[in-house]
Design a protein around this motif. Structure first.
Motif, short mmCIF file in Angstrom:
data_model
loop_
_atom_site.label_atom_id
_atom_site.label_comp_id
_atom_site.label_asym_id
_atom_site.label_seq_id
_atom_site.Cartn_x
_atom_site.Cartn_y
_atom_site.Cartn_z
N ILE A 204 0.85 -1.19 0.00
CA ILE A 204 0.00 0.00 0.00
C ILE A 204 0.88 1.23 0.00
O ILE A 204 1.65 1.48 0.92
CB ILE A 204 -0.95 -0.03 1.20
N ASN A 205 0.76 1.95 -1.10
CA ASN A 205 1.57 3.13 -1.32
C ASN A 205 0.62 4.25 -1.64
O ASN A 205 -0.27 4.49 -0.85
CB ASN A 205 2.44 2.83 -2.55
N ASP A 206 0.74 4.86 -2.84
CA ASP A 206 -0.31 5.77 -3.27
C ASP A 206 -1.41 4.98 -3.94
O ASP A 206 -2.44 5.51 -4.32
CB ASP A 206 0.25 6.81 -4.24
N LYS A 207 -1.15 3.72 -4.18
CA LYS A 207 -2.17 2.81 -4.67
C LYS A 207 -1.91 1.44 -4.04
O LYS A 207 -0.94 1.30 -3.29
CB LYS A 207 -2.16 2.73 -6.20
N ILE A 208 -2.78 0.47 -4.38
CA ILE A 208 -2.58 -0.86 -3.77
C ILE A 208 -2.13 -1.83 -4.84
O ILE A 208 -2.71 -1.87 -5.93
CB ILE A 208 -3.90 -1.44 -3.24
N LYS A 209 -1.16 -2.64 -4.49
CA LYS A 209 -0.80 -3.73 -5.39
C LYS A 209 -0.91 -5.03 -4.59
O LYS A 209 -0.26 -5.18 -3.54
CB LYS A 209 0.63 -3.55 -5.90
N ILE A 210 -1.74 -5.94 -5.11
CA ILE A 210 -1.88 -7.23 -4.42
C ILE A 210 -1.21 -8.29 -5.27
O ILE A 210 -1.38 -8.32 -6.49
CB ILE A 210 -3.38 -7.59 -4.22
N SER A 211 -0.46 -9.17 -4.63
CA SER A 211 0.14 -10.27 -5.41
C SER A 211 0.20 -11.52 -4.56
O SER A 211 0.10 -11.47 -3.33
CB SER A 211 1.54 -9.88 -5.89
N ASN A 212 0.36 -12.64 -5.25
CA ASN A 212 0.52 -13.90 -4.54
C ASN A 212 1.96 -14.01 -4.08
O ASN A 212 2.89 -13.78 -4.85
CB ASN A 212 0.15 -15.09 -5.45
N ILE A 213 2.11 -14.39 -2.84
CA ILE A 213 3.44 -14.40 -2.25
C ILE A 213 4.37 -15.41 -2.94
O ILE A 213 5.57 -15.18 -3.06
CB ILE A 213 3.33 -14.70 -0.73
N TYR A 214 3.81 -16.50 -3.40
CA TYR A 214 4.66 -17.55 -3.97
C TYR A 214 4.89 -17.39 -5.46
O TYR A 214 5.98 -17.64 -5.96
CB TYR A 214 4.08 -18.93 -3.66
N THR A 215 3.83 -16.95 -6.18
CA THR A 215 4.00 -16.86 -7.63
C THR A 215 4.42 -15.46 -8.07
O THR A 215 4.80 -15.26 -9.21
CB THR A 215 2.67 -17.18 -8.34
N ASN A 216 4.27 -14.49 -7.15
CA ASN A 216 4.54 -13.09 -7.46
C ASN A 216 3.54 -12.50 -8.44
O ASN A 216 3.67 -11.35 -8.86
CB ASN A 216 5.94 -12.90 -8.07
N LYS A 217 2.57 -13.30 -8.85
CA LYS A 217 1.60 -12.83 -9.84
C LYS A 217 0.72 -11.75 -9.26
O LYS A 217 0.18 -11.91 -8.15
CB LYS A 217 0.74 -14.03 -10.28
N GLU A 218 0.60 -10.64 -10.00
CA GLU A 218 -0.27 -9.56 -9.51
C GLU A 218 -1.73 -9.97 -9.61
O GLU A 218 -2.14 -10.62 -10.58
CB GLU A 218 -0.01 -8.28 -10.29
N ILE A 219 -2.51 -9.60 -8.61
CA ILE A 219 -3.93 -9.99 -8.60
C ILE A 219 -4.78 -8.73 -8.70
O ILE A 219 -4.65 -7.82 -7.90
CB ILE A 219 -4.25 -10.75 -7.30
N LYS A 220 -5.62 -8.71 -9.75
CA LYS A 220 -6.52 -7.56 -9.92
C LYS A 220 -7.85 -7.95 -9.29
O LYS A 220 -8.47 -8.93 -9.69
CB LYS A 220 -6.74 -7.25 -11.41
N ARG A 221 -8.26 -7.20 -8.29
CA ARG A 221 -9.53 -7.53 -7.65
C ARG A 221 -10.32 -6.24 -7.47
O ARG A 221 -9.79 -5.24 -7.00
CB ARG A 221 -9.25 -8.18 -6.29
N LYS A 222 -11.59 -6.31 -7.85
CA LYS A 222 -12.40 -5.09 -7.73
C LYS A 222 -12.92 -4.94 -6.31
O LYS A 222 -13.39 -5.92 -5.72
CB LYS A 222 -13.60 -5.18 -8.68
N PRO A 223 -12.87 -3.74 -5.76
CA PRO A 223 -13.46 -3.54 -4.43
C PRO A 223 -14.97 -3.80 -4.46
O PRO A 223 -15.60 -3.64 -5.49
CB PRO A 223 -13.20 -2.07 -4.12
N MET A 224 -15.51 -4.26 -3.34
CA MET A 224 -16.95 -4.41 -3.28
C MET A 224 -17.54 -3.49 -2.23
O MET A 224 -16.82 -3.03 -1.33
CB MET A 224 -17.33 -5.87 -2.99
#
Ligand code: M6R
Length: 598
Positions: A204-224
């Protein structure tokens, strides 16, 4: 369990985390602490006691993390309170690091200031030469156990978050980010949320980046958007959440009625079960803990009596240790207010691994139990903050009732007329609850009379036996009076030895044509031995008043719905007794709202 919160944004982070932590106090209340980032240093404040009493001003900042503790490793001291700090790193943690000792052993020459399992995380990140984000990731990969962790660094403007097995939800308001164990911590600011899943980290910076810890793959998830209102998470004018939540029950059931019934049709559109799957259910197994387990016991009556489906109720904590026999025609129903209870989750996983279908009943949106179930029925009770569960219980009973009728229709076992009658019955419940609440005088008098007793027995038969268990649980958890619930007929097999003229015996003795007469005989047996008889009876029952030292009345309803009404005086009684004893009603000693450790 503990509560954690972090904030990064344009507002004063100190105020936000203090306020948020107060909302999370139900998760842990023996000590608390803050790490406020100030330029390139931290202001660390730790206290023993309850956060709601904290009234100091903290320095202004845009980044802070905080923690309210329910101790597991190490006693209640300032040193053991979070945040834990090492070099440039401060962290807060909810969960248990099972391999902490092993990890500590690897850190030669490190001086640990606390007895916690958590401190090692700060040391691992803080001693790494890698950049903050990478050091955090490498550390997380080494951890066994359960965790929701927030970390900040003196030299960075990021908050890093990781989760495995403990809840973590991110609230978003423009460029302001709130990261907490539960939504009420930031509901005042936003209802737009993102749930972090297991093995994910968020930067969490000026935006959020979520990723899987093991694959490093970024995860795009829409807020609900969450439909809970701020009022639901506040006490409003009630002295305690428990009392407020008891009083909310009529409105909640009314709303459930509106949502679940349309023209005498029961609506369960999100249930991920086909008609064929429902027809093929050969057995139902309910798994739960505490109060939720009591509602499972009542569901057993509903499913067996109305659906004729063999049903078992299991303590979630014991389930997996018995190698239970399950298959794809077994429906497993985990019931949990929080959706995070570790034992219930473990039972769910056991059932899933054996091929059973999982339909859970959960109150908290986005919880782990919800995510791991094939489908989830939300209880729609709104946030339950009081540690003693009240409104979640009656919502569970209401949902289980609707589920029974729905299955009964799909399986063609309930005639249309019966369905209509049962819908009519449940629609009357909200006003019947209101009438009990409006006549609360009897319960108050009862509390006045008996609050100094040291022990109590709660007895009931048939569908009222689980209410005896629930009544006893409510009393012991909020008032610390030793109380036990038994099936009334079991009393003569042992507990009767406890009866003397100091022992209040609560009989849930509502009128029915099954066990009522037998309960009357049980009352006589207690009376003959000098016990104090306190009855919960059906309005108009004079016979029972004659036999009892004290009687509280509830209105008549169908047999299957009696527990909803009978639970109300039980809840109120426990509440008033606790208040008279000056106990901390909303945060009873030693308890946590949900047990996220096994
Ligand atoms: O969140 P859950 O429903 O899974 O919690 C289960 C129990 O821990 C909970 O019902 C507990 O017994 C309450 N303190 C009862 O009031």
């Amino acid at each position: 369990m503990c509560g954690i919160i972090g904030y990064k944004g344009s507002k004063n982070a100190s105020e936000i985390v203090i306020e948020g932590l107060k909302k999370l106090e139900y998760r842990g209340y023996d000590s608390y602490g803050f790490a406020i980032k100030q330029n390139n240093s931290f202001e660390i404040i730790k206290e023993v006691g309850k956060i709601h009493k904290f009234n100091k001003e903290l320095p202004k900042s845009n980044i802070a993390i905080a923690h309210t503790r329910w101790s597991t490793h190490g006693s209640v001291t300032k040193e053991n309170a979070h945040p834990h700090v090492y070099n440039n790193i401060a962290i807060v943690h909810n969960g248990i690091i099972e391999n902490y000792q092993e990890l500590k052993n690897k850190l030669k020459n490190h001086e640990f200031k606390s007895e916690t399992d958590t401190e090692v995380i700060a040391h691992l990140i803080g001693e790494s030469n890698l950049p903050f984000e990478q050091a955090f990731k490498e550390t997380i990969k080494q951890l066994d156990g359960t965790f929701a962790i927030l970390a900040i660094n003196k030299d960075s403007d990021q908050i890093l978050a990781a989760r495995k097995g403990s809840p973590l939800v991110i609230g978003i308001k423009d460029n302001d980010y709130f990261i907490a164990s539960d939504i009420p911590a930031f509901l005042k600011h936003t209802n737009k949320v993102l749930f972090l899943e297991d093995d994910e980290i968020a930067v969490i910076n000026d935006k959020i980046k979520i990723s899987n810890i093991y694959t490093n793959k970024e995860i795009k998830r829409k807020p609900m958007e969450i439909s809970w209102s701020i009022e639901e998470a506040e006490k409003n004018n009630y002295p305690h959440f428990m009392l407020k939540e008891i009083h909310e029950q009529a409105d909640i059931i009314e709303k459930i009625n509106q949502k679940r019934v349309l023209n005498n049709e029961i609506l369960f559109s999100n249930l991920n079960l086909t008609e064929n799957e429902i027809k093929n259910i050969k057995r139902i197994v309910l798994v739960a803990c505490g109060t939720s387990w009591h509602s499972a016991l009542i569901a057993e009556f509903m499913f067996e009596e109305l659906l004729k489906i063999p049903t078992e109720v299991e303590y979630a904590s014991e389930f997996r240790y018995r190698d239970p026999i399950l298959d794809e025609n077994t429906l497993v129903i985990p019931i949990s207010q929080s959706g995070e209870t570790a034992d219930t989750l473990a039972a769910l996983r056991e059932a899933k691994s054996k091929g059973a279908k999982i339909v859970s009943l959960v109150n908290v949106h986005g919880s782990t139990i919800e995510r791991e179930s094939d489908s989830t029925i939300h209880l729609d009770a709104g946030p339950e903050i009081g540690v003693a569960s009240t409104k979640a219980f009656t919502s569970q009973l209401t949902m289980l009732y609707y589920l029974t009728i729905y299955f009964g229709k799909v399986r063609n076992i309930l005639p249309l007329q019966q369905i209509e009658n049962r819908i009519r019955d449940i629609k009357l419940i909200p006003n019947l609850i209101r009438s009990i609440l409006n006549n609360g005088k009897e319960v108050l008098e009862c509390a006045d009379k008996y609050y100094l007793k040291k022990n109590a027995l709660y007895l009931g038969r048939g569908i009222n036996f689980p209410i005896a268990l629930e009544g006893a649980l409510k009393l012991k958890e909020v008032s610390y009076i030793h109380a036990e619930g038994y099936p009334a007929a079991e009393m003569k097999h042992g507990p009767i030895a406890l009866i003397d003229n100091e022992m209040p015996v609560f009989f849930i003795a509502t009128k029915d044509n099954r066990t009522y007469k037998k309960v009357i005989s049980n009352i006589e047996e207690v009376k003959a031995r000098g016990g104090i008889i306190i009855s919960i009876a059906t309005i108009g029952d004079k016979e029972i008043r004659e036999l009892s030292d004290f009687t509280m009345y509830i209105p008549e309803t169908s047999y299957i719905l009696t527990p909803i009404l009978a639970s109300i005086p039980m809840q109120l009684l426990a509440y008033y007794i606790a208040v008279k004893k000056e106990c901390d009603v909303d945060q009873p000693r030693n308890l946590a709202k949900s047990c996220t450790v096994e």
